[in-house]
Design a protein around this motif. Structure first.
Motif, mmCIF file in Angstrom:
data_model
loop_
_atom_site.group_PDB
_atom_site.id
_atom_site.type_symbol
_atom_site.label_atom_id
_atom_site.label_comp_id
_atom_site.label_asym_id
_atom_site.label_seq_id
_atom_site.Cartn_x
_atom_site.Cartn_y
_atom_site.Cartn_z
ATOM 1 N N LEU A 1 2.257 50.456 35.978
ATOM 2 C CA LEU A 1 2.666 49.297 36.767
ATOM 3 C C LEU A 1 3.678 49.669 37.856
ATOM 4 O O LEU A 1 3.824 48.928 38.844
ATOM 5 N N LEU A 2 4.373 50.791 37.685
ATOM 6 C CA LEU A 2 5.304 51.243 38.726
ATOM 7 C C LEU A 2 4.587 51.534 40.025
ATOM 8 O O LEU A 2 5.201 51.543 41.100
ATOM 9 N N ASN A 3 3.280 51.781 39.944
ATOM 10 C CA ASN A 3 2.513 52.129 41.139
ATOM 11 C C ASN A 3 1.612 50.992 41.618
ATOM 12 O O ASN A 3 0.749 51.182 42.454
ATOM 13 N N VAL A 4 1.807 49.794 41.032
ATOM 14 C CA VAL A 4 0.998 48.628 41.419
ATOM 15 C C VAL A 4 1.763 47.800 42.436
ATOM 16 O O VAL A 4 2.938 47.503 42.260
ATOM 17 N N LEU A 5 1.086 47.440 43.526
ATOM 18 C CA LEU A 5 1.720 46.657 44.593
ATOM 19 C C LEU A 5 2.124 45.286 44.089
ATOM 20 O O LEU A 5 1.352 44.633 43.413
ATOM 21 N N SER B 1 -2.926 49.721 44.664
ATOM 22 C CA SER B 1 -1.960 50.771 44.366
ATOM 23 C C SER B 1 -0.942 50.851 45.499
ATOM 24 O O SER B 1 -1.249 50.530 46.647
ATOM 25 N N MET B 2 0.291 51.252 45.174
ATOM 26 C CA MET B 2 1.263 51.479 46.233
ATOM 27 C C MET B 2 1.062 52.838 46.890
ATOM 28 O O MET B 2 1.551 53.087 47.987
ATOM 29 N N THR B 3 0.336 53.734 46.213
ATOM 30 C CA THR B 3 -0.002 55.010 46.828
ATOM 31 C C THR B 3 -1.150 54.804 47.809
ATOM 32 O O THR B 3 -2.147 54.165 47.467
ATOM 33 N N GLY B 4 -0.993 55.295 49.023
ATOM 34 C CA GLY B 4 -2.044 55.096 50.013
ATOM 35 C C GLY B 4 -2.019 56.162 51.090
ATOM 36 O O GLY B 4 -0.998 56.830 51.309
ATOM 37 N N TYR B 5 -3.152 56.297 51.769
ATOM 38 C CA TYR B 5 -3.247 57.238 52.878
ATOM 39 C C TYR B 5 -4.322 56.743 53.839
ATOM 40 O O TYR B 5 -5.378 56.270 53.432
ATOM 41 N N SER C 1 1.968 56.606 51.815
ATOM 42 C CA SER C 1 2.942 55.824 51.046
ATOM 43 C C SER C 1 2.989 56.271 49.592
ATOM 44 O O SER C 1 1.994 56.754 49.038
ATOM 45 N N LEU C 2 4.160 56.088 48.991
ATOM 46 C CA LEU C 2 4.384 56.299 47.564
ATOM 47 C C LEU C 2 5.017 55.027 47.008
ATOM 48 O O LEU C 2 5.373 54.117 47.758
#
Length: 291
Positions: A287-291, A4-8, A26-27
């Protein structure tokens, strides 16, 4: 496994004199948008941190915050520029005397003037830099693990939705088996009703019918759609899946689904196609949130 592109992630490292805390958030974003907040005394390490972040993080709108806490609170304390302070204070006092103002707090005003108070200019020692990067790499490790965990959830959702589209295609194939014979029978009835059965040139009728039915044939679209769905699932399980690659495959899936709907000329198939489109839109959103 996708990420995911979302991370912490947070990392902490310390010695007897200093403790560094690094936070990474990250977003989703098409590119790497990196924002760093560093203490002034380690600002010279920004390029190194950016370079390493670019390698490890790849894409996303990323905020990295670095906090330094010293056991000796005076280690990085502020200092007063006495020369500049005296100059400002003298000028302010002269102005106050000219206008007859005897109540101004000249000391406070002089301290607030530009560049009077500043941080000590001290070089960061090698040991402190090591502590900083230890905290940074710990934060990166936690951050990447967060992305992997989120990626597993995304992967399961995407897989289910693609399988749903393939199940809908099976429903289309069941309906499609009777579609062409029914169209043929209906056209024959209309023709006979219009000109009479005895006036129909069957050779010409068959030629025109073949041309018309060929325009309604969806065999190629069904084959390509199933192929795209299988390729999507295969790419999803590859060692280094890419959100962009999956996005391109989903676009091809969309083209075939749209063509199915436009060529089918059948209410039942078009209803199934609408359900396919709903699943595909949800896939594209994920898919917008997939690296």
């Amino acid at each position: 496994m996708i990420k995911s592109m979302t991370g912490y992630g947070t990392g902490l490292a310390e010695n007897q004199s200093v403790k560094y805390t690094v936070e990474i958030k990250s977003l989703n974003s098409k590119f790497l948008e990196l924002s760093l907040r560093l203490p002034k005394h380690v600002s010279d390490k920004e390029l190194a941190l950016r370079a390493e972040s670019g390698k490890q993080i790849e894409r996303g709108k990323v905020n990295i915050t670095v906090i330094a806490e010293y056991a000796d609170q005076t280690a990085k304390s502020s200092v007063i520029n006495e020369t500049l302070f005296n100059k400002y204070y003298t000028q302010l006092r002269e102005l106050a005397e000219k206008v007859g103002d005897k109540n101004s707090n000249l000391l406070e005003l002089a301290l607030q003037m530009p560049e009077v108070v500043g941080a000590k200019e001290e070089e960061t020692d090698e040991e402190e830099v090591k502590i900083l990067f230890q905290a940074f790499y710990k934060a990166l490790e936690q951050f990447n693990q967060f992305r992997l965990d989120e990626g597993q959830v995304l992967s399961a959702d995407l897989k289910q939705r693609v399988e749903d589209i393939m199940a809908f295609q099976t429903e289309v194939e069941k309906v499609d088996g009777d579609r062409i014979p029914l169209i043929r029978e209906r056209i024959a009835q209309y023709t006979e009703a219009a000109v009479g059965k005895e006036n129909v040139d069957m050779n010409r009728f068959e030629q025109e019918l073949i041309y018309y039915i060929d325009k309604l044939d969806i065999t190629e679209e069904k084959v390509r759609l199933r192929s795209h769905c299988s390729y999507f699932l295969e790419a999803l399980q590859s060692p280094n899946p890419s959100g962009k690659k999956l996005g391109f495959i989903s676009q091809e899936m969309g083209r075939e689904i749209n063509t199915l709907g436009s060529k089918a000329n059948n209410a039942n198939i078009q209803q199934i196609v609408v359900r396919m489109k709903e699943e595909l839109e949800k896939i594209k959103e994920q898919l917008l949130n997939v690296l």
